[in-house]
Scaffold this active site. Structure first.
Site, PDB file in Angstrom:
ATOM      1  N   ASP A  33      -9.844  10.173   9.404  1.00 27.42           N
ATOM      2  CA  ASP A  33     -10.564   8.973   8.983  1.00 27.42           C
ATOM      3  C   ASP A  33     -11.445   8.404  10.089  1.00 27.42           C
ATOM      4  O   ASP A  33     -12.127   7.408   9.887  1.00 27.42           O
ATOM      5  CB  ASP A  33      -9.605   7.904   8.441  1.00 27.42           C
ATOM      6  CG  ASP A  33      -8.404   7.658   9.334  1.00 27.42           C
ATOM      7  OD1 ASP A  33      -8.382   8.181  10.467  1.00 27.42           O
ATOM      8  OD2 ASP A  33      -7.473   6.960   8.901  1.00 27.42           O
ATOM      9  N   ASP A  89      -6.748   9.128  15.101  1.00 28.66           N
ATOM     10  CA  ASP A  89      -6.955   8.470  13.813  1.00 28.66           C
ATOM     11  C   ASP A  89      -7.727   7.170  14.059  1.00 28.66           C
ATOM     12  O   ASP A  89      -7.616   6.572  15.132  1.00 28.66           O
ATOM     13  CB  ASP A  89      -5.569   8.166  13.222  1.00 28.66           C
ATOM     14  CG  ASP A  89      -5.569   7.760  11.760  1.00 28.66           C
ATOM     15  OD1 ASP A  89      -6.062   6.660  11.465  1.00 28.66           O
ATOM     16  OD2 ASP A  89      -5.040   8.527  10.938  1.00 28.66           O
ATOM     17  N   ASP A 126       0.831  -1.217   0.000  1.00 29.50           N
ATOM     18  CA  ASP A 126       0.000   0.000   0.000  1.00 29.50           C
ATOM     19  C   ASP A 126       0.862   1.262   0.000  1.00 29.50           C
ATOM     20  O   ASP A 126       0.352   2.361   0.201  1.00 29.50           O
ATOM     21  CB  ASP A 126      -0.981  -0.001   1.182  1.00 29.50           C
ATOM     22  CG  ASP A 126      -0.295  -0.194   2.526  1.00 29.50           C
ATOM     23  OD1 ASP A 126       0.940  -0.037   2.598  1.00 29.50           O
ATOM     24  OD2 ASP A 126      -0.991  -0.501   3.512  1.00 29.50           O
ATOM     25  N   TYR A 162      -9.727   9.932   4.089  1.00 28.74           N
ATOM     26  CA  TYR A 162      -9.772   9.474   2.705  1.00 28.74           C
ATOM     27  C   TYR A 162     -11.034   9.905   1.956  1.00 28.74           C
ATOM     28  O   TYR A 162     -11.180   9.574   0.789  1.00 28.74           O
ATOM     29  CB  TYR A 162      -9.573   7.949   2.676  1.00 28.74           C
ATOM     30  CG  TYR A 162      -8.319   7.608   3.443  1.00 28.74           C
ATOM     31  CD1 TYR A 162      -7.061   7.903   2.916  1.00 28.74           C
ATOM     32  CD2 TYR A 162      -8.382   7.115   4.740  1.00 28.74           C
ATOM     33  CE1 TYR A 162      -5.904   7.688   3.649  1.00 28.74           C
ATOM     34  CE2 TYR A 162      -7.230   6.884   5.475  1.00 28.74           C
ATOM     35  CZ  TYR A 162      -5.992   7.174   4.920  1.00 28.74           C
ATOM     36  OH  TYR A 162      -4.854   6.975   5.655  1.00 28.74           O
ATOM     37  N   HIS A 209       2.394   5.312  10.712  1.00 28.91           N
ATOM     38  CA  HIS A 209       2.650   3.875  10.541  1.00 28.91           C
ATOM     39  C   HIS A 209       4.091   3.544  10.166  1.00 28.91           C
ATOM     40  O   HIS A 209       4.508   2.392  10.311  1.00 28.91           O
ATOM     41  CB  HIS A 209       1.723   3.296   9.469  1.00 28.91           C
ATOM     42  CG  HIS A 209       0.277   3.333   9.821  1.00 28.91           C
ATOM     43  ND1 HIS A 209      -0.226   2.796  10.977  1.00 28.91           N
ATOM     44  CD2 HIS A 209      -0.795   3.868   9.153  1.00 28.91           C
ATOM     45  CE1 HIS A 209      -1.545   2.981  11.007  1.00 28.91           C
ATOM     46  NE2 HIS A 209      -1.906   3.629   9.922  1.00 28.91           N
TER      47      HIS A 209
END
EC number: 3.5.1.98
Length: 449
Positions: A263, A175, A98, A302, A140
């Site tokens: 998100d 998040d 990703d 997103y 991340h």
């Protein structure tokens, strides 16, 4: 706690929103440009000190990331992928991950990371009370690995900068995804407390169990609130506020880093929470009310029109300014059709977090924090120089790099103890894989729905 006007510094690089992950990729840096234009059209820029941030150097980014990983990012591009097949697998970058390789990838990481470092330095110098970088918050990324759309962990780097001045730093993550990269980096230290509220279960990245509380000196200093789908404003607040109160009482941070991933809002393309802008923004307001120097960052998000709404609104929260619900005309006005309103109406859906499950999480976290024996102390030596005083050395390094080639096949870039390498991760077997990265969950499962 007393409400007071805060000196807010805002960091932005005009080029940061021009990068493109690819046509089918949910991460759209364009959302940063949209948020910036909303901030301009609402006139919020007049109430802040606005700065064009510097691009982070390789030397600054290797304060956390391994040299071979940064060398790879600086050289790979869509035209030379075949030369780096083994490296892409090793660093979790490329077509089957990703984290794609796109034009300007390294420059993109420099821009969002530099803005976070600039904010941390401003806070360290006492030049502002709140520093804002909506392009940052990529939580991340690991020491030698990209993950979850994140390549360089600007949060870890900013916290390391803050630790030069502050004995303790609190990291808060709202998040919808667990802040695994930041938690892993500081899992074995009591100088950084991480507090993450996130969807837990069959959901990326798969880490963040309530019993993952830290290791060695950091035992008790990782605070995880595992939640499930449908979180409402009221339910979220009932976890966030009492846990924050206890954290501030027992940990007493000198600085806070707040990651405001959007998100967790209602209607997000990948998220599954049901928060309104007011519910999300209440976490920002409540954090600000403690009057501790705070670095505010972006993160996930997103459904890009809602991300822009969220970060413009939260800028107004930081400035104690009320915004009209009618979105003013701006270069991206058509994105906000059909209602052209700032605020979002939560969806009519069930909150899968029951009263009993929320109370269990709340009690477990308060019990964990109660067991800590007050704020840890640290002997502060001479304060290390910030990056502005290290530029000459960085320039010399760049000159050396241009005339020498690194050995790309060497090991982990000088991994040491408690520096975020896989060997420093001491989570339980329940949330570990053999490489220390936690149970990997791919975003594919979320996109499929």
């Amino acid at each position: 706690m007393t409400a007071s006007k805060h000196r807010v510094s805002y960091f932005y690089q005009p080029d940061v929103g021009h990068f493109y992950y690819g046509p089918s990729h949910p991460m759209k840096p364009h959302r940063i440009t949209m948020a910036h234009h909303l901030i301009l059209s609402y006139g919020l820029y007049r109430k802040m000190e606005c700065y064009r941030s510097h691009p982070a150097s390789s030397q600054e980014m290797t304060a956390f990331h391994s040299e071979d990983y940064m060398s790879f990012l600086s050289r790979v591009n869509p035209d030379n992928l075949r030369l780096y097949t083994n490296h892409m697998q090793r660093f979790n970058v490329g077509e089957y991950t990703d984290c794609p390789v796109f034009d300007g990838l390294y420059e993109f990481t420099q821009l969002y990371t530099g803005a976070s470092l600039d904010g941390a330095v401003k806070l360290n110098r006492g030049d502002c009370d709140v520093a804002v970088n909506w392009s940052g918050g990529l939580h991340h990324a690991k020491k030698s690995e990209a993950s979850g759309f994140c390549y360089v962990n600007d949060i870890v780097l900013a916290i390391l900068e803050l630790l030069k001045v502050h004995a303790r730093v609190l990291y808060i993550d709202i998040d919808v995804h667990h802040g695994d990269g930041v938690e892993e980096a500081f899992y074995c230290t009591d100088r950084v407390m991480t507090f993450s509220l996130h969807k837990y279960g069959d959901f990326f990245p798969g880490t963040g169990h309530i019993k993952d509380t830290g290791a060695r000196e950091g035992t008790g200093f990782s605070v995880n609130a595992p939640l499930t789908s449908g979180m409402t404003d009221d339910a979220y607040e009932r976890i966030f506020k009492p846990v924050m109160d206890r954290i501030m009482d027992v940990f007493r941070p000198g600085a806070i880093v707040l990651q405001c991933g959007a998100d967790s809002l209602t209607g997000d393309r990948l998220g599954c929470f049901n928060l309104s802008l007011r519910g999300h923004g209440e976490c920002v307001r409540y954090t600000k009310s403690f009057n501790v120097p705070t670095l505010v960052l972006g993160g996930g998000g997103y459904t890009i029109r809602n991300v822009a709404r969220c970060w413009a609104y939260e800028t107004s929260v930081l400035l104690d300014t009320d915004l009209p619900d009618e979105i003013p005309y701006n270069d991206y006005f058509e994105y906000y059709a059909p209602d052209f309103k700032l605020h979002l109406t939560p969806e009519s859906r069930e909150n899968m977090n029951t009263e009993a499950s929320l109370e269990s999480v709340r009690i477990d976290l308060l019990t964990q924090l109660q067991s800590l024996r007050g704020a840890p102390s640290v002997q502060m030596a001479e304060i290390p120089p910030d990056f502005e005083l290290m530029k000459e050395e960085a320039m010399s390094e760049m000159e050396r790099d241009s005339t020498t080639t690194r050995d790309d096949e060497r090991g982990g870039g000088g991994t040491g103890m408690n520096d975020g390498g896989s060997g420093d991760d001491r989570r339980t077997d329940r949330s570990l894989t053999k490489d220390g990265r936690g149970e990997r969950r791919e975003h594919d499962a979320e996109l499929a729905g």
